[in-house]
Scaffold this motif. Structure first.
Motif, mmCIF file in Angstrom:
data_model
loop_
_atom_site.group_PDB
_atom_site.id
_atom_site.type_symbol
_atom_site.label_atom_id
_atom_site.label_comp_id
_atom_site.label_asym_id
_atom_site.label_seq_id
_atom_site.Cartn_x
_atom_site.Cartn_y
_atom_site.Cartn_z
ATOM 1 N N LEU A 1 3.455 -8.103 -11.021
ATOM 2 C CA LEU A 1 4.533 -7.570 -10.326
ATOM 3 C C LEU A 1 3.912 -6.118 -9.894
ATOM 4 O O LEU A 1 4.314 -5.456 -8.812
ATOM 5 C CB LEU A 1 5.575 -7.267 -11.047
ATOM 6 N N VAL A 2 2.936 -5.599 -10.755
ATOM 7 C CA VAL A 2 2.289 -4.354 -10.402
ATOM 8 C C VAL A 2 0.845 -4.676 -10.606
ATOM 9 O O VAL A 2 0.291 -5.080 -11.624
ATOM 10 C CB VAL A 2 2.701 -3.098 -11.385
ATOM 11 N N LYS A 3 -0.003 -4.174 -9.385
ATOM 12 C CA LYS A 3 -1.523 -4.269 -9.826
ATOM 13 C C LYS A 3 -1.957 -2.827 -9.297
ATOM 14 O O LYS A 3 -1.291 -2.032 -8.688
ATOM 15 C CB LYS A 3 -1.922 -5.354 -8.460
ATOM 16 N N GLU A 4 -3.257 -2.665 -9.567
ATOM 17 C CA GLU A 4 -4.022 -1.636 -9.288
ATOM 18 C C GLU A 4 -4.700 -1.498 -8.050
ATOM 19 O O GLU A 4 -5.296 -2.442 -7.772
ATOM 20 C CB GLU A 4 -5.055 -1.253 -10.562
ATOM 21 N N ASP A 5 -4.684 -0.432 -7.434
ATOM 22 C CA ASP A 5 -5.362 -0.378 -6.079
ATOM 23 C C ASP A 5 -5.913 0.801 -5.828
ATOM 24 O O ASP A 5 -5.028 2.125 -5.758
ATOM 25 C CB ASP A 5 -4.225 -0.423 -4.884
ATOM 26 N N GLU A 6 -7.081 1.078 -5.985
ATOM 27 C CA GLU A 6 -8.128 2.238 -5.960
ATOM 28 C C GLU A 6 -7.491 3.077 -6.865
ATOM 29 O O GLU A 6 -7.265 4.446 -6.631
ATOM 30 C CB GLU A 6 -7.942 2.807 -4.601
ATOM 31 N N ALA B 1 0.738 -1.229 0.097
ATOM 32 C CA ALA B 1 -0.008 -0.086 -0.115
ATOM 33 C C ALA B 1 0.929 1.180 -0.017
ATOM 34 O O ALA B 1 0.235 2.337 -0.392
ATOM 35 C CB ALA B 1 -0.872 0.265 1.216
ATOM 36 N N ASP B 2 2.102 1.198 0.426
ATOM 37 C CA ASP B 2 2.883 2.434 0.551
ATOM 38 C C ASP B 2 3.827 2.538 -0.529
ATOM 39 O O ASP B 2 4.770 3.414 -0.638
ATOM 40 C CB ASP B 2 3.674 2.279 1.859
ATOM 41 N N SER B 3 3.599 1.429 -1.536
ATOM 42 C CA SER B 3 4.824 1.796 -2.690
ATOM 43 C C SER B 3 4.164 2.769 -3.850
ATOM 44 O O SER B 3 2.857 2.770 -3.973
ATOM 45 C CB SER B 3 4.789 0.200 -3.253
ATOM 46 N N THR B 4 4.926 3.127 -4.766
ATOM 47 C CA THR B 4 4.565 3.832 -5.696
ATOM 48 C C THR B 4 5.451 3.418 -6.864
ATOM 49 O O THR B 4 6.277 2.671 -6.860
ATOM 50 C CB THR B 4 4.671 5.494 -5.493
ATOM 51 N N VAL B 5 5.116 4.187 -8.150
ATOM 52 C CA VAL B 5 5.807 3.636 -9.379
ATOM 53 C C VAL B 5 7.346 4.229 -9.247
ATOM 54 O O VAL B 5 8.285 3.940 -10.043
ATOM 55 C CB VAL B 5 5.070 4.160 -10.749
ATOM 56 N N GLU B 6 7.412 5.437 -8.446
ATOM 57 C CA GLU B 6 8.842 5.766 -8.228
ATOM 58 C C GLU B 6 9.618 4.874 -7.400
ATOM 59 O O GLU B 6 10.723 4.989 -7.494
ATOM 60 C CB GLU B 6 8.568 7.056 -7.056
ATOM 61 N N ASP B 7 9.261 3.915 -6.843
ATOM 62 C CA ASP B 7 9.800 2.865 -6.323
ATOM 63 C C ASP B 7 10.662 1.619 -7.321
ATOM 64 O O ASP B 7 11.294 0.950 -6.767
ATOM 65 C CB ASP B 7 9.162 1.978 -5.311
ATOM 66 N N ILE B 8 10.161 1.809 -8.656
ATOM 67 C CA ILE B 8 10.570 1.045 -9.567
ATOM 68 C C ILE B 8 11.793 1.236 -10.350
ATOM 69 O O ILE B 8 12.046 2.492 -10.527
ATOM 70 C CB ILE B 8 9.223 0.730 -10.531
ATOM 71 N N ASN B 9 12.856 0.483 -10.151
ATOM 72 C CA ASN B 9 14.152 0.583 -10.940
ATOM 73 C C ASN B 9 13.954 0.206 -12.313
ATOM 74 O O ASN B 9 13.921 -0.931 -12.796
ATOM 75 C CB ASN B 9 15.333 -0.272 -10.229
ATOM 76 N N VAL B 10 13.913 1.161 -13.333
ATOM 77 C CA VAL B 10 13.603 0.968 -14.647
ATOM 78 C C VAL B 10 14.824 -0.120 -15.278
ATOM 79 O O VAL B 10 14.499 -0.750 -16.204
ATOM 80 C CB VAL B 10 13.569 2.404 -15.296
ATOM 81 N N LEU B 11 16.002 0.297 -14.776
ATOM 82 C CA LEU B 11 17.130 -0.706 -15.125
ATOM 83 C C LEU B 11 16.981 -2.105 -14.931
ATOM 84 O O LEU B 11 17.385 -3.005 -15.945
ATOM 85 C CB LEU B 11 18.554 -0.262 -14.663
ATOM 86 N N GLU B 12 16.205 -2.371 -13.733
ATOM 87 C CA GLU B 12 16.041 -3.918 -13.622
ATOM 88 C C GLU B 12 14.869 -4.481 -14.476
ATOM 89 O O GLU B 12 14.977 -5.610 -15.042
ATOM 90 C CB GLU B 12 15.447 -3.882 -12.029
ATOM 91 N N ILE B 13 14.057 -3.438 -14.958
ATOM 92 C CA ILE B 13 13.034 -4.027 -15.913
ATOM 93 C C ILE B 13 13.798 -4.162 -17.212
ATOM 94 O O ILE B 13 13.700 -5.378 -17.875
ATOM 95 C CB ILE B 13 11.890 -2.990 -16.255
ATOM 96 N N TYR B 14 14.706 -3.365 -17.631
ATOM 97 C CA TYR B 14 15.240 -3.683 -19.075
ATOM 98 C C TYR B 14 16.357 -4.762 -18.883
ATOM 99 O O TYR B 14 16.290 -5.648 -19.728
ATOM 100 C CB TYR B 14 16.397 -2.498 -19.290
ATOM 101 N N ASN B 15 16.893 -5.038 -17.579
ATOM 102 C CA ASN B 15 17.713 -6.357 -17.549
ATOM 103 C C ASN B 15 16.885 -7.739 -17.566
ATOM 104 O O ASN B 15 17.379 -8.670 -18.335
ATOM 105 C CB ASN B 15 18.357 -6.402 -16.006
#
Length: 549
Positions: A193-198, A151-165
């Motif tokens: 790995l990502v879900k919509e919450d409200e 609940a306290d996470s946001t898209v800002e917590d995502i490391n884009v480089l990890e997605i690329y890897n």
């Protein structure tokens, strides 16, 4: 419970699942029951546990007197909501009685009849508040911990480089996969790995562990840590190098694989015209073991995963007990029970593992076919350890298995490999032992033995399976094979001579019963004893009788 087990509990003291309570210093039975009820409720709301009545806080046994186990169980039942079922074992120790009152965790939230709700924390019991219960209920509705939304996470917590890897590695592992072609957020949503919450995109716990920034992991799930310790041959007690990792799973795997490979040695085994390279620690085995640890660990436990790297072994210590129903005796064949289903499924979809589940059979297969000791699992109340060894026990076994699999152009099934390895070390095995060794039902264990007999790798001597001369020639020596045949004949001759001390004659059928032989083996034994002048034959066919000369 044995006295030795009880003494071990006393020596370790109180912990998450053990509580000591006085009996003789409580003023009356009401107080004793009250003391027990509080701790049992706290245990039931955590991981279960045992209250030892008649033991003081420091582990001194003072004992119990004038008690009725049935009345105690009923009193606990009456003073809990919902009613709590317990088991009581009386332990007689140094002339005193100790009551071990045990309660299991079943997922239900319990309270005392006067409305107090408690939960075990370490070696103490603490109040269990409504906000904590709401989180618990969320876990019940979505039993996969790794699939829960942070609940306290946001898209800002995502490391884009990890997605690329992840995408780039998936292209290599599975060129036909369409996942890497997806836009980043669609890629993460498709994997769960990502879900919509409200109306807001948030990371799941699995998402955090695959593509989260290190700062996010440290903030949202600080216990998701892997600690690597290296030990030198000069000092096996104190580590000389340490690495603390709070990073996404694949980054952790890559870092630690590099660490292991940097010191890996290779043994070259010549098999016919080709050369087989056997590493100290197979990358496949190490990665499978580490994937298992990270997907099966209990993330509610605040402990870290430890990887201890010794010159001759690697020990992986994992927080949390085995999943329910799994133990050391069935871990190879038990149906898949991943504690964190979404993590396991993501590893499978990214082609890091062949399937969801434990993958223990893969670890065993690699270790056995490399001629190394079996991997060793040890379960504790709050942890599981796996030890994998580097040394090759039997180079000839490695050569034989590689040669045999090359000849038949297929991999030998794990149960058959295990039987061959056991016979290499122990010479003979009975069907009941095969069942325990392979962790298979009796019918499947027999089928594995029959397959080996069909391929000419194993023979049946009475009720015991042995390697054939062909395999001895490859793995052992013809001398050892001949010695085993001679020993078997000497034992059979002794049994027959002993039988004839009280009987006038013996038959082929009686020898089969006496020695566990087949008809052919009994006939060979009788012919040899006749040649030695020990027996004489009278009659033919079913009327054949063998008398002592």
């Amino acid at each position: 419970m044995t006295i030795a087990e009880f003494e071990q509990i006393l020596s370790k003291g109180e912990n998450l699942t053990v509580e000591f309570k006085t009996w003789i210093y409580a003023k009356d039975m009401r107080e004793r029951i009250s003391l027990a009820v509080d701790e049992l409720v706290a245990f039931a709301n955590a991981k279960g546990g045992t209250v030892y009545m008649g033991v003081e806080d420091d582990g001194t046994v003072t004992g119990c007197n004038k008690y009725d186990p049935q009345k105690i169980m009923e009193s606990i039942y009456d003073r809990t909501r919902p009613a709590l079922f317990t088991e009581i074992e009386v332990i007689y120790y140094e002339g005193k009685d100790v009551l071990a009152i045990k309660v299991e965790r079943d997922g239900t939230t319990y309270a005392t009849s006067d409305g107090r709700c408690l939960k075990r924390l370490g070696k103490n019991s603490k109040p269990y508040y409504p906000d904590e219960m709401s989180n618990k209920y969320t876990c019940i509705q979505s039993p996969d911990f790794s699939g829960q939304i942070l609940a306290d996470s946001t898209v800002e917590d995502i490391n884009v480089l990890e997605i690329y890897n992840l995408k780039e590695k998936l292209k290599v592992r599975d060129p036909k996969s369409s996942l890497p072609e997806l836009e980043d957020m669609s890629f993460l949503r498709d994997l769960g790995l990502v879900k919509e919450d409200e109306g807001v995109d948030r990371l799941t716990i699995a998402g955090l562990l695959f593509v989260g920034k290190e700062t996010a992991i440290n903030r949202l799930l600080p216990q998701a840590e892997v600690i690597y310790l290296h030990y030198s041959a000069d000092n096996m007690e104190e580590y000389d190098s340490r690495l603390d990792l709070k990073q996404p799973i694949i980054s952790v795997i890559d870092r630690l694989t590099e660490k292991i490979q940097n010191t890996n040695k290779i043994v070259n085994v010549q098999v016919g015209l080709f050369r087989l390279e056997v590493e100290d620690f197979s990358e496949k085995v190490f990665q499978e073991a580490l994937f298992n640890a990270l997907s099966h660990r209990d993330y509610l436990n605040m402990g870290a995963v430890y990887v201890k790297h010794y010159p001759d072994r690697i020990v992986i210590e994992n927080p949390g007990a085995f999943p329910e129903g799994v133990n050391e005796k069935n871990i190879i064949t038990h149906p898949s029970t991943p504690r964190n289903k979404l993590i396991a499924e993501t590893l499978q979809r990214l082609k890091y593992v062949q399937r969801t589940g434990q993958g223990v059979d893969i670890i065993f297969r690699e270790m056995i076919s490399s001629g190394k000791p079996y991997p060793q699992y040890h379960a504790y109340s709050e942890a599981v350890t796996l030890t994998i060894f580097s040394a090759i026990d039997d180079v000839n076994f490695v050569k034989f298995i590689a040669s045999e699999q090359d000849k038949i152009q297929k991999m030998l099934p794990l149960p058959e490999l295990m039987i061959l390895r056991y016979l290499t070390d122990n010479k003979k095995i009975m069907l009941s032992e095969v069942q325990g060794l392979t962790q298979l039902p009796i019918a499947e264990a027999r089928k594995s033995c029959n397959n080996l007999m069909r391929d000419g790798l194993v023979g049946l001597s009475g009720k015991e399976y042995m390697l054939t001369a062909k395999v001895y020639d490859a793995i052992k020596s013809d001398v050892e094979y001949t010695q085993d045949i001679v020993i078997r004949y000497v034992k059979a001759k002794s049994l027959i001579e002993e039988y004839l001390q009280s009987a006038k004659f013996i038959t082929n059928e009686k020898i089969r019963e006496l020695c566990g032989f087949t008809r052919q083996q009994a006939r060979i034994t009788l012919d040899k004893m006749r040649d030695e002048g020990i027996l004489r034959l009278e009659g033919k066919g079913r009327a054949a009788r063998y008398y002592r000369n």
